[in-house]
Design a protein around this motif. Sequence first.
Motif, mmCIF file in Angstrom:
data_model
loop_
_atom_site.group_PDB
_atom_site.id
_atom_site.type_symbol
_atom_site.label_atom_id
_atom_site.label_comp_id
_atom_site.label_asym_id
_atom_site.label_seq_id
_atom_site.Cartn_x
_atom_site.Cartn_y
_atom_site.Cartn_z
ATOM 1 N N PHE A 48 0.843 -1.194 0.000
ATOM 2 C CA PHE A 48 0.000 0.000 0.000
ATOM 3 C C PHE A 48 0.877 1.243 0.000
ATOM 4 C CE2 PHE A 48 -2.691 -3.294 1.870
ATOM 5 C CZ PHE A 48 -3.785 -3.216 1.025
ATOM 6 N N THR A 49 1.310 1.644 -1.185
ATOM 7 C CA THR A 49 2.130 2.842 -1.320
ATOM 8 C C THR A 49 1.241 4.077 -1.340
ATOM 9 O OG1 THR A 49 2.064 2.664 -3.717
ATOM 10 C CG2 THR A 49 3.888 1.559 -2.586
ATOM 11 N N THR A 50 1.847 5.241 -1.221
ATOM 12 C CA THR A 50 1.090 6.490 -1.195
ATOM 13 C C THR A 50 0.301 6.736 -2.487
ATOM 14 O OG1 THR A 50 2.678 7.457 0.336
ATOM 15 C CG2 THR A 50 1.265 8.980 -0.880
ATOM 16 N N PRO A 51 0.884 6.541 -3.674
ATOM 17 C CA PRO A 51 0.086 6.732 -4.895
ATOM 18 C C PRO A 51 -1.110 5.790 -4.963
ATOM 19 C CG PRO A 51 2.425 6.726 -5.420
ATOM 20 C CD PRO A 51 2.299 6.300 -3.995
ATOM 21 N N LEU A 52 -0.941 4.534 -4.525
ATOM 22 C CA LEU A 52 -2.051 3.589 -4.556
ATOM 23 C C LEU A 52 -3.168 4.014 -3.614
ATOM 24 C CD1 LEU A 52 -3.295 0.945 -5.496
ATOM 25 C CD2 LEU A 52 -1.995 -0.228 -3.711
ATOM 26 N N LEU A 53 -2.806 4.470 -2.410
ATOM 27 C CA LEU A 53 -3.823 4.913 -1.461
ATOM 28 C C LEU A 53 -4.576 6.131 -1.981
ATOM 29 C CD1 LEU A 53 -1.901 4.490 1.920
ATOM 30 C CD2 LEU A 53 -3.702 3.041 1.009
ATOM 31 N N VAL A 54 -3.860 7.066 -2.590
ATOM 32 C CA VAL A 54 -4.522 8.253 -3.149
ATOM 33 C C VAL A 54 -5.462 7.856 -4.280
ATOM 34 C CG1 VAL A 54 -4.131 10.417 -4.368
ATOM 35 C CG2 VAL A 54 -2.666 9.780 -2.453
ATOM 36 N N ALA A 55 -5.023 6.909 -5.125
ATOM 37 C CA ALA A 55 -5.879 6.460 -6.217
ATOM 38 C C ALA A 55 -7.149 5.801 -5.684
ATOM 39 C CB ALA A 55 -5.112 5.481 -7.108
ATOM 40 N N LEU A 56 -7.019 5.001 -4.635
ATOM 41 C CA LEU A 56 -8.199 4.366 -4.048
ATOM 42 C C LEU A 56 -9.155 5.400 -3.456
ATOM 43 C CD1 LEU A 56 -6.542 1.266 -2.307
ATOM 44 C CD2 LEU A 56 -7.946 1.280 -4.375
#
Length: 283
Positions: A234-242
Motif C-alpha cells: 500500500f504505497t502512497t500513490p495507490l492509497l490516493v488512487a483508491l
Amino acid sequence: MAGRAAILALLPVVGVLGYSDTVPIVAWSSKISSVLNGLSPDLRYEDSVSIIDGVLSPEGACSFDTVLVINQPGLRSSDLRALPTSSGLSAILNTAPSSRQYPHVKRSASASLQDITESLARRCGSTLTNASPADGPLDLAENSKHVVCVNMPAIEGSPKLRKVAMLGHDQYLSSEIEKIDAAFTSHLVLYVGSPLEHPGYRRQLFPPSKFDSTYAPDNSTLSDGGIFKRYQLFTTPLLVALLVVFFIIVPIIMMAVSALASLQSSVRLEAPKGYHAQEKKTQ
C-alpha cells in the motif's frame, strides 16, 4: 455535494504529499552571524545541500568555537511545531541573536553531511566529534575548537508517539547545548531532518557501519511473516488512487445512474375518443 465533501477530505492528504520530498532545516547561533542574517528567509525551493553549505561556509562557521550539526532521520516541520513554547529548544531558538528556519526544503543527496562536517573541521582546524544520545553526554576539551556531528534516533509512528519522542530528544539536545554555551564563548547549531525510506541516502548521511552491506540480501535475510511484512504493497500513490476512486468517481457514477433512473416520459399513450375496444372486437 458528496464530491465536494470528498475533495475537502482529500486536502490534508494532498498537503502531505506536497511536502513529502522536503526536510526541515533550522540554524541559530549564540552571537550575531552575518552569514545567517545574509541568508534569505524564504529558501523553500532550494535544495538542502545548498542551504547547509551556506550555513556551514568556512567564512562564517570558523569564527565559532563550536559548530554543532544535528541530523535526525524522519524529522518533520510539524514535529518542531509540536514542541511547547516552554521546551528547551524553543527557548534557546527564541533568544538566539541570529537564526533561520526553513520548514520545507527540497532534500538532496548530492553530498554527504559527514563529508561536509569533515571538510569544515579541516578548514577551521577544529576537532571533529561524532556523537549520539547512546554515547552519553558530550565531552569536549575547552582549549580547542570543535565540530560535532550528532546523529539522533529516527522519528516515526503516530503523531502522539512522535511528540513523546521529540520531548525526550528536546531534553537531550537542550541540555548539551546549554553545556556548550557555558563552556565556550560562541557556538553555531544546525538542525537538519533527513528521510527514512531511502537506504542509500541514509548511508550518505551516516558513516559506514559494520552492519551495512553493499550486497543485496538473499532469502535468508528476509524478515519472517506474511507478505505485508516482506513488501510494501500500500504505497502512497495507490492509497490516493483508491481514495479518489471510492470517494469521488464512484459517488459521481451513482448520482448519474440515479438521475437517469428518475427520468419519466411525458408522452401518454391514450386511446382516441369514440374508440371502444369491445365494439371493435365484435365487428
